[in-house]
Each structure stands twice: as C-alpha cells, then as structure tokens.
Design a protein around this motif. Structure first.
Motif, PDB file in Angstrom:
ATOM      1  N   VAL A   7      -3.886   4.386   3.957  1.00  0.00           N
ATOM      2  CA  VAL A   7      -4.047   4.039   2.687  1.00  0.00           C
ATOM      3  C   VAL A   7      -5.286   2.933   2.522  1.00  0.00           C
ATOM      4  N   LEU A   8      -6.056   2.841   1.558  1.00  0.00           N
ATOM      5  CA  LEU A   8      -6.841   1.736   1.215  1.00  0.00           C
ATOM      6  C   LEU A   8      -6.339   1.321  -0.168  1.00  0.00           C
ATOM      7  N   VAL A   9      -5.939  -0.119  -0.243  1.00  0.00           N
ATOM      8  CA  VAL A   9      -5.526  -0.730  -1.324  1.00  0.00           C
ATOM      9  C   VAL A   9      -6.703  -1.800  -1.846  1.00  0.00           C
ATOM     10  N   VAL A  10      -7.141  -1.697  -3.051  1.00  0.00           N
ATOM     11  CA  VAL A  10      -8.134  -2.410  -3.472  1.00  0.00           C
ATOM     12  C   VAL A  10      -7.345  -3.284  -4.660  1.00  0.00           C
ATOM     13  N   GLU A  11      -7.471  -4.888  -4.237  1.00  0.00           N
ATOM     14  CA  GLU A  11      -6.325  -5.471  -5.156  1.00  0.00           C
ATOM     15  C   GLU A  11      -6.863  -6.893  -4.958  1.00  0.00           C
ATOM     16  N   ASP A  12      -7.581  -7.727  -5.922  1.00  0.00           N
ATOM     17  CA  ASP A  12      -7.932  -8.904  -5.809  1.00  0.00           C
ATOM     18  C   ASP A  12      -6.784 -10.076  -5.837  1.00  0.00           C
ATOM     19  N   ASP A  13      -5.619  -9.552  -6.390  1.00  0.00           N
ATOM     20  CA  ASP A  13      -4.477 -10.364  -6.238  1.00  0.00           C
ATOM     21  C   ASP A  13      -3.663 -10.577  -4.899  1.00  0.00           C
ATOM     22  N   ALA A  14      -3.818 -11.797  -4.347  1.00  0.00           N
ATOM     23  CA  ALA A  14      -3.189 -11.662  -2.804  1.00  0.00           C
ATOM     24  C   ALA A  14      -1.806 -11.331  -2.711  1.00  0.00           C
ATOM     25  N   ASP A  15      -0.939 -11.646  -3.533  1.00  0.00           N
ATOM     26  CA  ASP A  15       0.472 -11.346  -3.820  1.00  0.00           C
ATOM     27  C   ASP A  15       0.652 -10.125  -3.739  1.00  0.00           C
ATOM     28  N   THR A  16       0.140  -9.509  -4.802  1.00  0.00           N
ATOM     29  CA  THR A  16       0.169  -8.113  -5.129  1.00  0.00           C
ATOM     30  C   THR A  16      -0.296  -7.231  -3.820  1.00  0.00           C
ATOM     31  N   ALA A  17      -1.274  -7.578  -3.461  1.00  0.00           N
ATOM     32  CA  ALA A  17      -1.547  -6.921  -2.098  1.00  0.00           C
ATOM     33  C   ALA A  17      -0.521  -6.903  -0.942  1.00  0.00           C
ATOM     34  N   GLN A  18      -0.243  -8.201  -0.821  1.00  0.00           N
ATOM     35  CA  GLN A  18       0.702  -8.298   0.325  1.00  0.00           C
ATOM     36  C   GLN A  18       2.001  -7.489  -0.012  1.00  0.00           C
ATOM     37  N   TYR A  19       2.369  -7.663  -1.217  1.00  0.00           N
ATOM     38  CA  TYR A  19       3.540  -6.685  -1.511  1.00  0.00           C
ATOM     39  C   TYR A  19       3.482  -5.201  -1.323  1.00  0.00           C
ATOM     40  N   GLY A  29       5.909   3.591   6.823  1.00  0.00           N
ATOM     41  CA  GLY A  29       5.231   3.758   8.132  1.00  0.00           C
ATOM     42  C   GLY A  29       3.751   4.126   7.981  1.00  0.00           C
ATOM     43  N   MET A  30       3.081   3.771   6.874  1.00  0.00           N
ATOM     44  CA  MET A  30       1.570   3.955   6.733  1.00  0.00           C
ATOM     45  C   MET A  30       0.894   3.002   7.287  1.00  0.00           C
ATOM     46  N   HIS A  31      -0.350   3.234   7.464  1.00  0.00           N
ATOM     47  CA  HIS A  31      -1.624   2.402   7.903  1.00  0.00           C
ATOM     48  C   HIS A  31      -2.235   1.920   6.559  1.00  0.00           C
ATOM     49  N   VAL A  32      -2.299   0.793   6.259  1.00  0.00           N
ATOM     50  CA  VAL A  32      -2.753   0.178   5.076  1.00  0.00           C
ATOM     51  C   VAL A  32      -3.863  -0.818   5.372  1.00  0.00           C
ATOM     52  N   THR A  33      -4.926  -0.647   4.684  1.00  0.00           N
ATOM     53  CA  THR A  33      -6.256  -1.375   4.848  1.00  0.00           C
ATOM     54  C   THR A  33      -6.389  -2.127   3.213  1.00  0.00           C
ATOM     55  N   VAL A  34      -6.609  -3.340   3.216  1.00  0.00           N
ATOM     56  CA  VAL A  34      -6.654  -4.085   2.092  1.00  0.00           C
ATOM     57  C   VAL A  34      -7.953  -4.360   1.640  1.00  0.00           C
ATOM     58  N   ALA A  35      -8.522  -4.177   0.865  1.00  0.00           N
ATOM     59  CA  ALA A  35      -9.990  -4.878   0.132  1.00  0.00           C
ATOM     60  C   ALA A  35      -9.710  -5.605  -1.102  1.00  0.00           C
ATOM     61  N   HIS A  36     -10.312  -6.733  -1.031  1.00  0.00           N
ATOM     62  CA  HIS A  36      -9.813  -7.627  -2.269  1.00  0.00           C
ATOM     63  C   HIS A  36     -10.886  -7.410  -3.290  1.00  0.00           C
ATOM     64  N   GLU A  37     -12.101  -6.868  -3.041  1.00  0.00           N
ATOM     65  CA  GLU A  37     -13.053  -6.585  -4.269  1.00  0.00           C
ATOM     66  C   GLU A  37     -13.746  -5.170  -3.974  1.00  0.00           C
ATOM     67  N   PRO A  38     -14.193  -4.680  -5.040  1.00  0.00           N
ATOM     68  CA  PRO A  38     -14.679  -3.145  -5.182  1.00  0.00           C
ATOM     69  C   PRO A  38     -15.693  -2.959  -3.839  1.00  0.00           C
ATOM     70  N   MET A  39     -16.670  -3.791  -3.799  1.00  0.00           N
ATOM     71  CA  MET A  39     -17.715  -3.504  -2.861  1.00  0.00           C
ATOM     72  C   MET A  39     -17.396  -3.601  -1.401  1.00  0.00           C
ATOM     73  N   SER A  40     -16.179  -4.417  -1.081  1.00  0.00           N
ATOM     74  CA  SER A  40     -15.636  -4.096   0.164  1.00  0.00           C
ATOM     75  C   SER A  40     -14.913  -3.015   0.403  1.00  0.00           C
ATOM     76  N   ALA A  41     -14.371  -2.588  -0.693  1.00  0.00           N
ATOM     77  CA  ALA A  41     -13.649  -1.011  -0.667  1.00  0.00           C
ATOM     78  C   ALA A  41     -14.741   0.125  -0.284  1.00  0.00           C
ATOM     79  N   ALA A  43     -17.424  -0.313   1.056  1.00  0.00           N
ATOM     80  CA  ALA A  43     -17.698  -0.330   2.579  1.00  0.00           C
ATOM     81  C   ALA A  43     -16.655   0.250   3.528  1.00  0.00           C
ATOM     82  N   GLU A  44     -15.477   0.135   3.155  1.00  0.00           N
ATOM     83  CA  GLU A  44     -14.346   0.733   3.999  1.00  0.00           C
ATOM     84  C   GLU A  44     -14.411   2.210   3.816  1.00  0.00           C
ATOM     85  N   VAL A  45     -14.653   2.674   2.671  1.00  0.00           N
ATOM     86  CA  VAL A  45     -14.906   4.160   2.406  1.00  0.00           C
ATOM     87  C   VAL A  45     -15.975   4.955   3.184  1.00  0.00           C
TER      88      VAL A  45
END
Length: 359
Positions: A7-19, A29-41, A43-45
């Motif tokens: 799962v790719l999570v795109v969320e600029d709020d650090a607390d929400t992303a961590q939750y 049991g998922m593998h989660v990648t966090v991107a804090h802004e769309p351009m980084s997302a 790049a991940e894709v």
C-alpha cells in the motif's frame, strides 16, 4: 491473500500517516510506503508496484483529486482510495467522478480502514488476473433510487468481477424529498458497490429529451465509453422515465448493448426478454435501497417485496433463485459479468426459452 499487500499512503499530516501505517502493518500484515506529498508519491509509483494507493485530498502543491488523475495514467488498474476530514457531498461526488475506488472520511476507524483497503487489494488483483477482460457499464435513471431498484443486483454482480459501473441520475428528486438529503443517499448507495456516480439537477417531473438530457448523456458516454447501457423502459407511467428512455435511445445509439429495466411504475406492457441471474447479489441491492432512508415509507422499497419480485422473475431464467428482468433493445456486446472467481455468482443474461411467458 498469500502475497503481502503493498500500500502507498499519500498523507502530508505525519500523525495521520503514522496511524494508517500502524493499522495496516500491525493489524493487516501489509507493506506500507508513506509519501508526504504528491510528487514523491508519483516517484514511488514509477519505481514500485502497489496493490492500493490511499491518498488525502487536501495537500500542498497538488490535491489528492489531481493526484488521482495522474495515477490513472501512470498506474492504470491500481485501486485508489481518497480520504478527507471534510464530509462534503461535493468532495465525494468529485472523487467518484474522477474514478476513485473508495471515499473515506477522517477519522477512519481502524476496522473500517483495514476492511476497505483489503477489499480494494483483492479486487485490484482480481482485475489484473482477468487480463483486462472487463467492461464499463452505464446505468441511467431519472431520479435517485431508480437505477438501484431496477438493476441494483445486476450492477453489484458487474462490480464483483471488476467491471466499472457508472450511475447517471438526471434529477435530484426534489418532488420526492429534500434535495441535499437525496444526494447524500444516492452517494451512499453508489458507494456500497463502488460505482461512479454522476448527479444532475434537471427539474423533477419535467424532464425533456430536447431540454438537455440527450447532450448530457452523450457527453458522459464519450467520457466513460460504456459497452452496456441500462435505463428505463418506454412502458412506464412516469413521464420522467419515458423521457429518459427517449433521450438514451438517441444518446446511446452507438453503444453496443442497450437494455431496459423494470420500475415500480412500469406498465403491464413491460416485456422482458432476458433475465439476469443475481443469486449472491440481492443483499447488496437491499443495502443500496436501504441507503435511501427518505424513501423507506414506499412499499416497493420493502425488502420482502424486492426479494419476491426477483424470485418471481427467476422462473423464466436458468434455474437461479433470483433474477432481474430486462427488455433488450440490442445486445451486440456480452451482457455478462464474466464471473471467473469461485464463489462469485454468474450474471450471464439468459434468453426467454420458447415456452417462457411474460408479466
């Protein structure tokens, strides 16, 4: 699923992303990648393959809805869920219009988050396994709940095998209730099966094919390119239903398959010639109808009557318990959900046999 969900999570709020990361990794049991802004997302894709993308809407630089458009071109077929702290109908409608697979309102309960992301991952993998053997179906109704009453179970069966379902409702149903409430109900009903919803505000009880209906339907057909269109029958007492049927006749003239569903106001001249088996999808239909709480007082919304109607029509089909009837205008394309997975009920439309009858 045996293979770990990515799962790719795109969320600029650090607390929400961590939750979100904690819930999906520890409980799912998922593998989660966090991107804090769309351009980084993006790049991940470009560098990795994900089963699901979960994005916030309100972000600096590029909104989640704009990101959704980019993802559709750069990661076609990857399910995308959008979430926001603003429970706005306009946000939700716009998200569904841009082909979001899920719409979540913060704060999202852990159980709900896990359930929705898992379901999207399963659905996305099933789509890829089908190797593109899916289609886009468009259901056109005059008022909120028309489509759901007529072919709700059929649409659920389409979604179960990965078909894209688009619902076009041309009137907000002002005569039948408060407009904003009915919009919320229509959105909730579409969300139950993950359908894309388009709502318009043509005047209730005064729909006119020449008053913009044809153009509106044509524009949507050009956008979504359906292979199957479901709409009202001409054998109907309600003037809006007949007007929509006439408009669809013109607007959908190049769509390979066109079928007409039964409404509570259909006349005795409604003559179905195909019966779609919907065993396994009646509960989804009943959930969709239950979303229209403002219409619960109407007898045709009663679950027992809905089931009994589908039970009656099944007698003309191929041995199933429940069926939804269709008047076929043309059927150049497969009217089937092409069910392949075990446990998913087939929805192949069956012709009336030579001994069949009609209501």
């Amino acid at each position: 699923m045996s293979e770990q969900i990515r799962v790719l999570v795109v969320e600029d709020d650090a607390d929400t992303a961590q939750y979100v990361r904690t819930v999906l990794e520890r409980r799912g049991g998922m593998h989660v990648t966090v991107a804090h802004e769309p351009m980084s997302a993006l790049a991940e894709v470009a560098a990795n393959t994900f089963d699901v993308v979960l994005t916030d809407i309100q972000m600096p630089g590029m909104s989640g809805l704009d990101l959704l458009g980019e993802l559709r071109s750069r990661a076609a077929g990857t399910p995308v869920a959008v979430m926001t702290a603003f429970a706005s109908v306009d946000y939700a409608v716009e998200a569904l219009r841009r082909d979001a697979d899920e719409f979540l309102v913060k704060p999202v309960a852990a159980a709900t988050l896990l359930e929705r992301i898992t379901a999207l991952a399963v659905e996305g993998r099933a789509k890829r396994a089908a190797e593109g053997a899916t289609e886009t179906v468009l259901a056109v109704g005059a008022h909120p709940d028309d489509v759901e009453i007529g072919v709700g179970a059929t649409l659920a069966s389409h979604r179960a095998v990965g078909d894209t379902v688009v619902i076009l409702t041309l009137s907000s149903g002002a005569i039948g209730g408060e407009v904003q409430l009915r919009r919320h109900e229509a959105l909730a009903a579409a969300g139950i099966i993950g359908a894309r919803l388009y709502l318009h505000d043509f005047e209730d009880t005064r729909l006119d094919p020449a008053g913009g209906l044809i153009t509106t339907i044509e524009e949507l057909i050009r956008e979504v390119e359906p292979t199957v269109v479901y709409t009202h029958s001409e054998h109907d007492r309600h003037q809006d239903h007949r007007a929509v049927r006439q408009a669809v006749d013109v607007a959908a003239r190049r769509v390979p398959s066109l079928a007409c569903f039964q409404s509570p106001s259909s006349t005795i001249d409604f003559r179905p010639t195909r019966f779609v088996p919907v065993d396994g999808f009646m509960e989804a239909k009943l959930q969709m109808l239950a979303a229209f709480e403002s219409q619960a007082h109407r007898d045709y919304m009663e679950p027992d009557l809905v089931r009994a109607t589908a039970r009656y029509w099944s007698r003309f089909g191929g041995g199933q318990q429940y069926a939804e009837p269709l008047e076929m205008v043309r059927a150049a394309a497969m009217l089937s959900t092409k069910a392949k997975a075990a446990g998913v009920a087939a929805a192949v439309a069956s012709d009336v046999d030579e001994h069949g009858g009609h209501a």
